[in-house]
Design an enzyme around this catalytic site. Structure first.
Site, mmCIF file in Angstrom:
data_model
loop_
_atom_site.group_PDB
_atom_site.id
_atom_site.type_symbol
_atom_site.label_atom_id
_atom_site.label_comp_id
_atom_site.label_asym_id
_atom_site.label_seq_id
_atom_site.Cartn_x
_atom_site.Cartn_y
_atom_site.Cartn_z
ATOM 1 N N ASN A 44 -7.903 -8.296 10.701
ATOM 2 C CA ASN A 44 -7.089 -7.143 10.301
ATOM 3 C C ASN A 44 -6.940 -6.204 11.501
ATOM 4 O O ASN A 44 -7.940 -5.796 12.089
ATOM 5 C CB ASN A 44 -7.755 -6.375 9.168
ATOM 6 C CG ASN A 44 -7.685 -7.088 7.844
ATOM 7 O OD1 ASN A 44 -7.946 -8.281 7.772
ATOM 8 N ND2 ASN A 44 -7.348 -6.359 6.801
ATOM 9 N N SER A 49 4.491 1.082 -0.979
ATOM 10 C CA SER A 49 5.599 0.931 -1.923
ATOM 11 C C SER A 49 5.429 -0.376 -2.681
ATOM 12 O O SER A 49 4.677 -1.263 -2.268
ATOM 13 C CB SER A 49 6.953 0.936 -1.198
ATOM 14 O OG SER A 49 7.106 -0.220 -0.396
ATOM 15 N N ALA A 90 0.806 -1.216 0.000
ATOM 16 C CA ALA A 90 0.000 0.000 0.000
ATOM 17 C C ALA A 90 0.841 1.269 0.000
ATOM 18 O O ALA A 90 0.350 2.334 -0.380
ATOM 19 C CB ALA A 90 -0.922 0.008 1.222
ATOM 20 N N HIS A 143 -3.222 -12.198 -3.143
ATOM 21 C CA HIS A 143 -3.347 -11.336 -1.979
ATOM 22 C C HIS A 143 -2.039 -11.448 -1.221
ATOM 23 O O HIS A 143 -1.630 -12.541 -0.827
ATOM 24 C CB HIS A 143 -4.518 -11.772 -1.093
ATOM 25 C CG HIS A 143 -4.722 -10.885 0.091
ATOM 26 N ND1 HIS A 143 -5.512 -11.251 1.158
ATOM 27 C CD2 HIS A 143 -4.244 -9.658 0.385
ATOM 28 C CE1 HIS A 143 -5.503 -10.285 2.062
ATOM 29 N NE2 HIS A 143 -4.729 -9.311 1.607
ATOM 30 N N ASP A 144 -1.363 -10.335 -1.004
ATOM 31 C CA ASP A 144 -0.008 -10.396 -0.462
ATOM 32 C C ASP A 144 0.065 -11.131 0.874
ATOM 33 O O ASP A 144 1.079 -11.778 1.177
ATOM 34 C CB ASP A 144 0.623 -9.009 -0.360
ATOM 35 C CG ASP A 144 -0.235 -7.975 0.365
ATOM 36 O OD1 ASP A 144 -1.250 -8.339 0.987
ATOM 37 O OD2 ASP A 144 0.117 -6.777 0.297
ATOM 38 N N GLY A 178 7.636 -6.209 7.264
ATOM 39 C CA GLY A 178 8.421 -5.085 7.759
ATOM 40 C C GLY A 178 8.416 -4.945 9.264
ATOM 41 O O GLY A 178 9.416 -4.535 9.871
ATOM 42 N N THR A 190 1.767 -2.190 6.668
ATOM 43 C CA THR A 190 0.739 -1.155 6.806
ATOM 44 C C THR A 190 -0.412 -1.664 7.658
ATOM 45 O O THR A 190 -0.945 -0.952 8.508
ATOM 46 C CB THR A 190 0.223 -0.747 5.414
ATOM 47 O OG1 THR A 190 1.311 -0.230 4.644
ATOM 48 C CG2 THR A 190 -0.865 0.292 5.515
#
Length: 478
Positions: free
Chosen positions: A301, A22, A20, A241-242, A411, A264
């Site tokens: 989520n 990069s 979302a 879907h990542d 990340g 994100t």
């Protein structure tokens, strides 16, 4: 259909991994006992605000992907395959001639607020969940479609499928992303005719669902000319879907694990063999999304590192020069027991002044708001860790799946303070890494599709564990 060498050799694959904030094109070289990634090109991504709302710059993204593939061709002209993963729910509309009708809307756009009640009047929330098993989020695709004025005669392609169409000329809907639309039957993995009918959507609004690991086709002549890649290059589906690709990239040793795919968003859950469609599960707002090899990603989520990135952006707009690394180091020196807030509250979804919103949320619950940027970062990380821990416990309780260890990938696995706070809040071991779980999951599935690797999901994870480095965090004071 497969390309490449026989099982036992290795081959190069390109992963276009679009987040979302990069995107990047990564070159993976994969074979038994070999799993190497090289980042070829990284580019920015994000919402474009226009007078009528938020959009994605999909044409810029496509140009960046093609540019990355051109650089891949220079490094390895023998590339065997390409696959794309991205965020979920958003789509582009094509007319009858395959032409795109404007840039896709961004999921943080507020256009769905006016239609949610109308959707639930057609299909009550309990009935929706009994079929699609999907967590209620105001940006789920079915709500976006209800707000869409241009559906008549047109076709919708989810973001990875749209880019795949431009690369190959072939239209499909990959299953893991299809399961985020709210229109897929969670039990069958196919489009639900009953939901399409109740919501007055055409059955052919989306192309047919295909499984992850399906070859879509070769790249077009135009793409070959634009990139320098050869005719032999095939585009295939992975967990588009990542999060589905990221869960493949979890280096688990047995089924008794939970995962937090942290970027994100923080996607927190367990891997199951069948959906959980109980009323208790719906009330807890858990989702049942498709994973690789028929698995179910049973998760919630959580707002995730968006809270940090928006805070940093706000401070920069105010002229303050803060580095996230420095703020996290300062936050780690602060004592425990500071204020916390609910990161999933709706006021934290849109872009904007996150520190002011968080301070107000703390004040509204009788807590003293954070007094400095470092204290604000600590408040965010404490709140995320507390919510991650509560969500893991809920996943255990609702699914009946024992959890012995929690894997943080993406990340967020680099944020040592967040990993330690999560271990403390859970009272369980946290294993952090790999950072590149999504790209690893992407190229592993490609390699199996093309006959370079063999076996089930657990066989892929054996290859993964041999290639990645992780860090363990033990709960303190236990």
């Amino acid at each position: 259909m497969t390309t490449g060498g026989a099982i036992g050799s290795s081959a190069p694959f390109a992963a276009a991994d679009l987040g979302a904030s990069s995107g990047r094109v990564i070159l993976g070289r994969v074979g038994p006992g070999r799993l190497e990634l090289t980042e070829i090109r990284r580019f920015r991504n994000g919402a474009v605000r226009l007078p009528d709302g938020l959009y994605w710059d999909i044409l810029g993204l496509y140009q960046d992907v093609v540019g990355g593939l051109r650089e891949v061709a220079k490094q390895d002209p023998d590339l065997a395959g390409i696959a794309i993963d991205s965020w979920a729910v958003d789509y582009g509309l094509l007319d009858g001639q395959g032409r795109m009708l404007g840039n896709p809307r961004h999921y943080r756009d507020d256009r769905t607020a006016a239609v949610i009640d109308r959707v639930h009047a057609a299909v009550p929330a309990k009935e929706l969940y009994a079929v699609n098993g999907l967590q209620f989020l105001p940006f789920n695709t079915l709500y976006q479609l209800a707000a869409e004025p241009e559906l008549a005669g047109n076709q919708a392609l989810l973001i990875p499928d749209l880019l795949g169409y431009w690369l190959t000329g072939q239209r499909v809907t990959e299953e893991t992303n299809a399961s985020t639309t709210g229109l897929l039957d969670a039990s069958t993995g196919e489009w639900s005719p009953a939901l399409f009918d109740a919501l007055r959507l055409r059955p052919d609004l989306f192309p047919a669902v295909v499984r992850a690991g399906t070859v879509i086709g070769g790249i077009t002549g135009q793409v070959r000319a634009d990139t320098g890649l050869g005719r032999h290059v095939q585009v295939s589906t992975v967990g588009s879907h990542d999060t589905a690709s990221a869960v493949v990239g979890v280096p688990a040793q047995n089924p008794y694990f939970a995962y937090i795919s942290c970027g994100t968003w923080g996607l927190v859950g367990v891997e199951l063999d069948a959906p959980v469609l109980s009323e208790e599960s719906r009330a807890a707002n858990f989702t049942n999304e498709r994973g690789i090899d028929g698995t179910i990603r049973y998760l919630r989520n959580v707002m995730g590192l968006w809270l940090l990135s928006e805070s940093i952006r706000t401070w920069e707009l105010d002229g303050a020069a803060h580095t996230l690394t420095g703020l996290i180091a300062e936050a780690g020196e602060l004592p425990a027991g500071g204020p916390t807030f609910d990161p999933d509250a709706p006021q934290f979804l849109p872009p904007g002044d996150m520190p002011t919103r968080i301070a107000q949320a703390c004040a509204d619950t009788g807590q003293r708001p954070p007094a400095s940027p470092a204290a604000m970062v600590r408040c965010i990380l404490d709140s995320l860790a507390t919510t991650f821990a509560a969500t893991v416990r809920d996943a255990q309780r609702l699914s009946g799946r024992r959890v012995d260890v929690v894997h943080i990938v993406g990340g967020g696995s680099q944020n040592e303070l967040l990993c330690q706070l999560t271990a403390d809040a859970l009272g369980k071991t946290v294993i952090a890494g790999p950072v590149e779980a999504t790209a690893l999951g992407n190229v592993l599935v490609q390699a199996r599709t093309h006959g370079i690797l063999a076996g089930d999901l657990w066989a892929l994870r054996v290859e993964l564990r041999a290639a990645v480095h992780t860090r363990r965090y033990q709960p303190r004071g236990r």
